[in-house]
Design a protein around this motif. Structure first.
Motif, PDB file in Angstrom:
ATOM      1  N   LEU A  31      -5.999  -4.632   6.855  1.00 56.07           N
ATOM      2  CA  LEU A  31      -4.212  -4.561   6.936  1.00 56.07           C
ATOM      3  C   LEU A  31      -3.736  -4.844   5.523  1.00 56.07           C
ATOM      4  N   ILE A  32      -4.061  -5.992   4.820  1.00 51.63           N
ATOM      5  CA  ILE A  32      -3.557  -6.084   3.687  1.00 51.63           C
ATOM      6  C   ILE A  32      -3.924  -5.014   2.437  1.00 51.63           C
ATOM      7  N   GLU A  33      -5.237  -4.728   2.548  1.00 53.43           N
ATOM      8  CA  GLU A  33      -5.821  -3.601   1.537  1.00 53.43           C
ATOM      9  C   GLU A  33      -5.044  -2.291   1.733  1.00 53.43           C
ATOM     10  N   GLU A  80      -9.422   4.872  -2.848  1.00 50.24           N
ATOM     11  CA  GLU A  80      -8.819   5.236  -1.682  1.00 50.24           C
ATOM     12  C   GLU A  80      -7.532   5.939  -1.536  1.00 50.24           C
ATOM     13  N   ASP A  81      -6.831   5.925  -2.580  1.00 54.03           N
ATOM     14  CA  ASP A  81      -5.429   6.589  -2.526  1.00 54.03           C
ATOM     15  C   ASP A  81      -4.628   6.848  -1.226  1.00 54.03           C
ATOM     16  N   ALA A 104      -8.861  17.493   4.489  1.00 54.07           N
ATOM     17  CA  ALA A 104      -7.522  17.420   4.703  1.00 54.07           C
ATOM     18  C   ALA A 104      -7.035  16.040   4.766  1.00 54.07           C
ATOM     19  N   ARG A 105      -5.843  15.759   4.390  1.00 54.00           N
ATOM     20  CA  ARG A 105      -4.940  14.603   4.614  1.00 54.00           C
ATOM     21  C   ARG A 105      -4.835  14.106   6.125  1.00 54.00           C
ATOM     22  N   GLN A 132      -4.179   9.415   4.063  1.00 50.66           N
ATOM     23  CA  GLN A 132      -5.301   9.508   2.773  1.00 50.66           C
ATOM     24  C   GLN A 132      -6.271  11.005   3.239  1.00 50.66           C
ATOM     25  N   PHE A 133      -6.747  11.336   2.249  1.00 53.44           N
ATOM     26  CA  PHE A 133      -7.575  12.460   2.033  1.00 53.44           C
ATOM     27  C   PHE A 133      -8.812  12.122   2.757  1.00 53.44           C
TER      28      PHE A 133
END
Length: 184
Positions: A89-91, A137-138, A62-63, A55-56
Protein backbone atom coordinates in the motif's frame (compact mmCIF):
# COMPACT_ATOMS: atom_id res chain seq x y z
CA UNK A 1 -7.69 -40.28 -6.16
CA UNK A 2 -7.29 -38.21 -9.33
CA UNK A 3 -5.39 -40.09 -12.05
CA UNK A 4 -3.29 -37.03 -12.87
CA UNK A 5 -2.09 -36.78 -9.27
CA UNK A 6 -0.38 -40.15 -9.81
CA UNK A 7 1.44 -38.99 -12.96
CA UNK A 8 5.10 -37.94 -12.57
CA UNK A 9 5.73 -34.23 -12.08
CA UNK A 10 8.02 -32.58 -14.64
CA UNK A 11 9.66 -29.17 -14.45
CA UNK A 12 9.57 -27.66 -17.95
CA UNK A 13 11.18 -24.33 -17.04
CA UNK A 14 12.37 -22.55 -13.92
CA UNK A 15 13.26 -18.87 -13.71
CA UNK A 16 13.82 -16.48 -10.83
CA UNK A 17 10.07 -15.85 -10.38
CA UNK A 18 8.14 -18.68 -12.05
CA UNK A 19 8.39 -22.42 -12.62
CA UNK A 20 6.42 -24.17 -15.35
CA UNK A 21 5.29 -27.70 -14.50
CA UNK A 22 3.54 -30.59 -16.21
CA UNK A 23 1.74 -33.50 -14.58
CA UNK A 24 0.27 -35.80 -17.19
CA UNK A 25 -1.17 -33.51 -19.86
CA UNK A 26 -1.77 -30.60 -17.44
CA UNK A 27 0.64 -27.66 -17.62
CA UNK A 28 0.69 -24.93 -15.00
CA UNK A 29 2.95 -22.39 -13.34
CA UNK A 30 4.13 -21.97 -9.77
CA UNK A 31 5.72 -18.99 -8.10
CA UNK A 32 9.30 -19.74 -7.04
CA UNK A 33 9.49 -17.05 -4.37
CA UNK A 34 7.59 -16.86 -1.11
CA UNK A 35 4.78 -19.34 -0.70
CA UNK A 36 2.76 -18.52 -3.81
CA UNK A 37 0.75 -15.89 -1.95
CA UNK A 38 -0.16 -12.37 -2.96
CA UNK A 39 -2.29 -9.65 -1.37
CA UNK A 40 -4.78 -7.22 -2.87
CA UNK A 41 -5.48 -4.18 -0.73
CA UNK A 42 -8.96 -2.66 -0.57
CA UNK A 43 -8.35 0.92 0.59
CA UNK A 44 -10.49 4.05 0.92
CA UNK A 45 -8.96 7.39 1.92
CA UNK A 46 -10.44 9.60 4.67
CA UNK A 47 -11.99 11.68 1.85
CA UNK A 48 -13.88 8.57 0.63
CA UNK A 49 -11.68 8.00 -2.42
CA UNK A 50 -10.95 4.43 -3.50
CA UNK A 51 -7.29 3.80 -4.29
CA UNK A 52 -6.53 2.25 -7.67
CA UNK A 53 -3.21 1.75 -9.41
CA UNK A 54 -2.44 1.83 -13.09
CA UNK A 55 0.54 0.12 -14.66
CA UNK A 56 1.70 -1.57 -17.83
CA UNK A 57 1.49 -5.36 -17.62
CA UNK A 58 3.79 -7.19 -20.02
CA UNK A 59 1.70 -10.41 -20.31
CA UNK A 60 -1.29 -8.36 -21.50
CA UNK A 61 0.70 -5.81 -23.49
CA UNK A 62 -1.54 -3.13 -21.99
CA UNK A 63 -2.02 -0.76 -19.09
CA UNK A 64 -4.24 -2.14 -16.34
CA UNK A 65 -6.29 -0.73 -13.51
CA UNK A 66 -5.96 -2.73 -10.30
CA UNK A 67 -6.14 -2.30 -6.57
CA UNK A 68 -2.75 -2.11 -4.82
CA UNK A 69 -1.29 -5.61 -4.67
CA UNK A 70 1.92 -7.55 -4.32
CA UNK A 71 3.66 -10.75 -3.43
CA UNK A 72 4.03 -12.09 0.10
CA UNK A 73 7.56 -13.17 0.92
CA UNK A 74 8.98 -11.25 -2.04
CA UNK A 75 12.48 -10.56 -0.63
CA UNK A 76 10.96 -10.58 2.88
CA UNK A 77 11.48 -14.07 4.35
CA UNK A 78 9.34 -13.57 7.49
CA UNK A 79 6.54 -11.73 5.67
CA UNK A 80 2.92 -12.01 6.77
CA UNK A 81 -0.19 -11.15 4.77
CA UNK A 82 -0.68 -8.06 6.90
CA UNK A 83 2.94 -6.90 6.54
CA UNK A 84 2.88 -7.41 2.78
CA UNK A 85 -0.39 -5.46 2.50
CA UNK A 86 1.00 -2.54 4.52
CA UNK A 87 4.23 -2.49 2.49
CA UNK A 88 2.53 -2.69 -0.91
CA UNK A 89 0.00 0.00 0.00
CA UNK A 90 2.79 2.43 0.90
CA UNK A 91 5.05 1.51 -2.05
CA UNK A 92 2.32 1.67 -4.66
CA UNK A 93 0.06 4.47 -3.39
CA UNK A 94 1.93 6.43 -0.72
CA UNK A 95 -0.80 5.73 1.85
CA UNK A 96 -0.25 3.98 5.19
CA UNK A 97 -2.91 2.04 7.13
CA UNK A 98 -3.44 1.98 10.89
CA UNK A 99 -5.32 -1.30 10.57
CA UNK A 100 -5.35 -4.11 8.01
CA UNK A 101 -7.74 -7.05 8.13
CA UNK A 102 -7.36 -10.20 6.05
CA UNK A 103 -10.81 -10.94 4.61
CA UNK A 104 -10.49 -13.92 2.30
CA UNK A 105 -7.80 -16.13 0.74
CA UNK A 106 -8.22 -18.18 -2.42
CA UNK A 107 -6.75 -19.14 -5.80
CA UNK A 108 -6.47 -16.56 -8.58
CA UNK A 109 -6.57 -18.98 -11.53
CA UNK A 110 -6.76 -22.54 -10.21
CA UNK A 111 -6.42 -24.14 -13.63
CA UNK A 112 -3.21 -22.30 -14.48
CA UNK A 113 -1.33 -21.40 -11.31
CA UNK A 114 -0.79 -22.29 -7.67
CA UNK A 115 -0.98 -18.60 -6.72
CA UNK A 116 -3.42 -17.64 -3.98
CA UNK A 117 -4.44 -14.11 -3.15
CA UNK A 118 -5.64 -12.57 0.08
CA UNK A 119 -8.11 -9.70 0.05
CA UNK A 120 -7.03 -7.29 2.77
CA UNK A 121 -9.08 -4.28 3.89
CA UNK A 122 -7.00 -1.27 4.96
CA UNK A 123 -8.44 1.22 7.46
CA UNK A 124 -7.30 4.47 9.05
CA UNK A 125 -5.29 5.68 6.07
CA UNK A 126 -2.80 8.54 6.18
CA UNK A 127 -0.71 9.94 3.35
CA UNK A 128 3.01 9.24 3.90
CA UNK A 129 4.52 9.49 0.41
CA UNK A 130 3.91 9.78 -3.30
CA UNK A 131 3.62 6.09 -4.16
CA UNK A 132 4.39 5.02 -7.71
CA UNK A 133 6.06 1.72 -6.85
CA UNK A 134 9.70 0.75 -6.57
CA UNK A 135 12.43 0.13 -9.11
CA UNK A 136 10.82 0.56 -12.52
CA UNK A 137 7.20 -0.29 -11.69
CA UNK A 138 5.97 3.06 -13.10
CA UNK A 139 2.69 3.00 -11.18
CA UNK A 140 0.14 5.80 -11.50
CA UNK A 141 -2.08 6.25 -8.45
CA UNK A 142 -5.76 7.08 -8.92
CA UNK A 143 -7.92 8.34 -6.06
CA UNK A 144 -11.49 8.00 -7.26
CA UNK A 145 -14.58 9.11 -5.32
CA UNK A 146 -16.17 5.97 -3.98
CA UNK A 147 -19.61 6.68 -5.42
CA UNK A 148 -18.12 7.19 -8.89
CA UNK A 149 -15.70 4.24 -8.86
CA UNK A 150 -17.74 1.74 -10.94
CA UNK A 151 -18.51 4.33 -13.64
CA UNK A 152 -14.87 5.49 -13.64
CA UNK A 153 -13.68 1.92 -14.11
CA UNK A 154 -16.03 1.33 -17.04
CA UNK A 155 -14.80 4.57 -18.63
CA UNK A 156 -11.22 3.35 -18.26
CA UNK A 157 -12.20 0.10 -19.98
CA UNK A 158 -13.72 2.07 -22.89
CA UNK A 159 -10.41 3.96 -23.10
CA UNK A 160 -8.60 0.65 -23.65
CA UNK A 161 -7.38 -0.19 -20.16
CA UNK A 162 -7.56 -3.79 -18.95
CA UNK A 163 -9.54 -4.08 -15.71
CA UNK A 164 -8.57 -6.65 -13.10
CA UNK A 165 -11.83 -8.48 -12.41
CA UNK A 166 -10.95 -8.64 -8.71
CA UNK A 167 -11.77 -4.92 -8.64
CA UNK A 168 -15.46 -5.71 -8.42
CA UNK A 169 -14.98 -8.01 -5.43
CA UNK A 170 -12.78 -5.34 -3.83
CA UNK A 171 -15.44 -2.67 -4.28
CA UNK A 172 -18.01 -4.97 -2.67
CA UNK A 173 -15.64 -5.65 0.24
CA UNK A 174 -15.42 -1.95 1.08
CA UNK A 175 -18.81 -2.28 2.76
CA UNK A 176 -19.16 -6.04 3.26
CA UNK A 177 -17.35 -8.94 4.83
CA UNK A 178 -17.06 -12.05 2.65
CA UNK A 179 -20.06 -13.60 4.45
CA UNK A 180 -22.27 -10.63 3.50
CA UNK A 181 -22.34 -8.95 6.91
CA UNK A 182 -21.57 -5.25 7.14
CA UNK A 183 -17.91 -4.28 7.35
CA UNK A 184 -16.87 -2.80 10.66
Amino acid sequence: MNEQAQEPLETLYEGPWLRMRRRGRWEYVERTNGDGMAVIVVAVTPDENVLFVEQFRVPLGARTIEMPAGLVGDDHASDTLEAAARRELIEETGWSAQRVDVLLVGPTSAGMSNERIAFVRARGLSKVGSGGGIDNEDITVHEVPRAQAPAWLMQKQREGFELDLKLWAGLWMIEHNPDGTAAT
